[in-house]
Design a protein around this motif. Structure first.
Motif, short mmCIF file in Angstrom:
data_model
loop_
_atom_site.label_atom_id
_atom_site.label_comp_id
_atom_site.label_asym_id
_atom_site.label_seq_id
_atom_site.Cartn_x
_atom_site.Cartn_y
_atom_site.Cartn_z
N LEU A 1 0.83 -1.20 0.00
CA LEU A 1 0.00 0.00 0.00
C LEU A 1 0.86 1.26 0.00
O LEU A 1 0.62 2.20 -0.77
N GLU A 2 1.89 1.27 0.84
CA GLU A 2 2.75 2.45 0.93
C GLU A 2 3.53 2.67 -0.37
O GLU A 2 3.72 3.82 -0.81
N MET B 1 -7.99 0.27 -4.58
CA MET B 1 -6.54 0.30 -4.37
C MET B 1 -5.81 -0.50 -5.44
O MET B 1 -4.75 -0.08 -5.92
N VAL B 2 -6.37 -1.64 -5.84
CA VAL B 2 -5.74 -2.42 -6.91
C VAL B 2 -5.80 -1.64 -8.22
O VAL B 2 -4.90 -1.76 -9.08
N GLY B 3 -6.85 -0.82 -8.40
CA GLY B 3 -6.90 0.04 -9.59
C GLY B 3 -5.72 0.99 -9.66
O GLY B 3 -5.22 1.28 -10.76
N ILE B 4 -5.24 1.46 -8.50
CA ILE B 4 -4.03 2.29 -8.48
C ILE B 4 -2.82 1.48 -8.91
O ILE B 4 -1.96 1.96 -9.66
N ILE C 1 -14.80 -3.39 -2.18
CA ILE C 1 -14.82 -2.27 -3.13
C ILE C 1 -13.61 -1.36 -2.91
O ILE C 1 -12.94 -0.93 -3.86
N ILE C 2 -13.30 -1.08 -1.63
CA ILE C 2 -12.12 -0.26 -1.33
C ILE C 2 -10.85 -0.95 -1.80
O ILE C 2 -9.94 -0.32 -2.37
N THR D 1 -10.46 -0.01 -12.35
CA THR D 1 -11.23 -0.35 -11.15
C THR D 1 -12.53 -1.05 -11.52
O THR D 1 -12.90 -2.07 -10.90
N PHE D 2 -13.23 -0.53 -12.51
CA PHE D 2 -14.47 -1.18 -12.94
C PHE D 2 -14.19 -2.57 -13.53
O PHE D 2 -14.99 -3.49 -13.37
N TRP D 3 -13.07 -2.71 -14.21
CA TRP D 3 -12.70 -4.02 -14.75
C TRP D 3 -12.45 -5.03 -13.63
O TRP D 3 -12.86 -6.19 -13.70
#
Length: 566
Positions: free
Chosen positions: A221-222, A349-352, A344-345, A326-328
């Motif tokens: 995450l960091e 984060m995985v979208g980032i 969802i959160i 993110t939608f994918w």
């Protein structure tokens, strides 16, 4: 309560679903904390310090040069992600360290049950009613001969130690050193798991795996909240200023290494935590680091080139790419977290992460998904670099522009090469050709199987019996008459095949009344703090290292004996 069949074949269509055996105990029994594991943790500490120190040093240099705008941006990308990670880490600590009366009750019940059943006890999360638990606690304590605790005995010392620990952890998190403490703690637990006796070794190994999982999640995450934006920022400043300061190069290099290191480290710890997956060797981890190092390097350089000319459009592009990814991911219906909103959160984060590199979030063959993502990223890199080359301005010579374009292309090509090396030669499940496993058939030894689940592939969770299969009606030699084959990956270079892990069916069992999450998700007792605490308490109370069983979805498979929660 538990019910046991009478031995007749029973279809799981009409019965409650059985549970699948697993647990870190089995992996701990086969693996020990090694010198390479210790060196890996020390190198991870070095990467963490170099990344943070180089960013702070560069921010101070910008301040001394009176580049206050660059100083502010550099410092923001250091402080804000670090504060977010510290808050999450302290929240985890507060939950893990909180001692409740239920924990003590579980210890007494587990110890009494284990001692009375001779090491064949089964603890279930289904029976969790507080009222009945209190009654069972008193009865078990009386049966085990445990006297009631006298009021005030050792309460003052214990309370003082708890206050000191809270103060110590508060200071650690205020000074932004939570990751350092967790690394040191994991190192201590790993060393203890190597030095202690067998049962204590398993307990320390479980604790070390839990701590390693926390570190991997926090550092990943960091890295994508701090290192990735920092890398793009510093590369953009270099391109815009048309010069590279030594501290800028050091900071960008440290950020890039931190990103690639944490992705590979996360995958290794995740595989090590799952008993249905073979662990990743350090040779494979190094190749994966190189894979992500070059692909992320090409990606961030393309971002920096485009952002140096189109600042506004670059922000629009990043937001649009993040929304699409993110939608994918949400459309793929991942199963990582324990609740819908947490999922969802997590997907956000995985979208980032998907802005910069590929990250597997679904089980199964990833050929189509990875090919789609790779082609999308390749097209984006080409478009961003081409737009910069056309609109770069007169201050950049043609020779310098061609060199930068070649660096982007060659870096992405090298990353793709190391990706192919990883999947074709060093993948833990065996070499892969054409994105499919190379398999061969080999006859098994003529030995009885421990359970029906042992004939399933490693990725499939079966429903084996709770007790050993009956053999009184089986004629001698019947097991060797049928032709049985095992499908597994071919081992290159004449190496010995990896022995298949067979679930053990003896000893105490911790039954978790939840379906097991599929790889590449973490198991529930790794992400649910309540389950983790309960597992550690029961494991420390049991005389023999217990195995963990999850509830399996019902299948049409026939079994001879089973036991399940009614």
């Amino acid at each position: 309560m538990a019910a046991k069949s009478d031995g007749a074949p029973v279809s799981l269509r009409d019965a409650s679903p059985a549970e699948a055996p697993r647990g870190p105990g089995r992996r701990a029994a086969g693996r020990r904390y090694s010198l390479l594991d210790c060196c890996w943790t020390l190198c991870a500490l070095l990467v963490f310090f170099s990344d943070g120190a180089s960013d702070l040093w560069l921010a101070a240099d910008y301040y001394l040069r009176e580049n206050y705008w660059w100083f502010s941006l550099t410092l923001v990308f250091v402080v804000v992600p670090s504060v977010v990670v510290q808050v999450l880490s302290f929240r985890w600590f507060a939950y893990d360290y909180a001692q409740t009366t239920e924990s003590g009750a579980v210890v007494v019940v587990a110890a009494a049950a284990a001692s009375s059943s001779g090491g064949d006890s089964r603890f279930s999360t289904a029976d969790s009613d507080p009222g009945r638990g209190a009654g069972r606690t008193a009865a078990a304590a009386a049966a085990a001969g445990v006297p009631p605790a006298a009021p005030g005995t050792a309460g003052g010392d214990r309370g003082c130690c708890r206050v000191c620990m809270w103060i110590f952890q508060a200071v650690i998190h205020i000074f932004q050193l939570a990751q350092v403490w967790r690394y040191v703690h994991a190192l201590y637990l790993g060393v203890q798991s190597r030095w202690r006796a067998d049962h204590e070794r398993h307990h320390f190994y479980w604790s070390m795996m839990f701590q390693s999982a926390d570190i991997s999640m926090l550092r990943l995450l960091e890295s994508f909240l701090k290192s990735a934006p920092q890398l793009v920022l510093q590369l953009s400043i270099m391109v815009q200023a048309r010069q590279v300061l030594p501290l800028q190069g050091l900071s960008a290099s440290a950020s890039l290494i931190s990103l690639s290191w944490m992705i590979a480290s996360y995958q290794k710890v995740l595989r090590d935590s799952r008993d249905d997956k073979l662990p990743m060797t350090y040779k494979a981890v190094i190749v994966q680091i190189l894979w992500h190092l070059f692909t992320i390097g090409a990606r961030t350089l393309a971002f920096a080139l485009f952002a140096s000319v189109f600042q506004l459009y670059f922000g629009i592009f990043i937001v649009a790419h993040w929304c699409i990814m993110t939608f994918w991911i949400i459309q793929g219906e991942t199963d990582f977290c324990m609740s819908k909103w947490e999922e969802i959160i997590y997907n956000m984060m995985v979208g980032i992460v998907y802005i910069f590199c590929w990250f597997s979030v679904r089980e199964g063959r990833t050929r189509c998904r990875m090919l789609t993502y790779s082609l999308t990223v390749f097209a984006e890199n080409v478009a961003l670099t081409a737009l910069w080359y056309v609109h770069r301005g007169q201050h950049t010579s043609d020779f310098s522009a061609v060199v930068l374009v070649c660096v982007v292309a060659s870096s992405y090509a090298l990353g793709t090469f190391f990706m192919c090396v990883y999947y074709c030669l060093l993948h833990p499940d065996g070499p892969i050709s054409g994105w499919g496993y190379i398999v061969e058939k080999e006859p098994l030894d003529d030995e009885p199987l421990a359970s029906p689940a042992s004939t399933l592939p490693p990725d499939v969770v079966g429903s084996p019996p709770r007790t050993l299969p009956r053999t009184k009606d089986r004629e001698p030699g019947a097991a060797g008459e049928a032709e049985v084959f095992q499908v597994r990956a071919r081992v290159r270079g004449g190496q010995a095949p990896v022995p298949r892990l067979t679930p053990r069916t003896e000893g105490p069992v911790i039954r978790i009344d939840l379906p097991r999450k599929k790889y590449p998700a973490w198991d529930a007792h790794f992400i649910d703090r309540r389950l983790r605490k309960t597992v550690l308490v029961l494991e420390s109370a049991a005389p023999v290292t217990p195995r963990i069983q999850y509830r399996c979805l019902g299948t049409a498979k026939e079994v001879m004996e089973y036991e399940t929660t009614v």
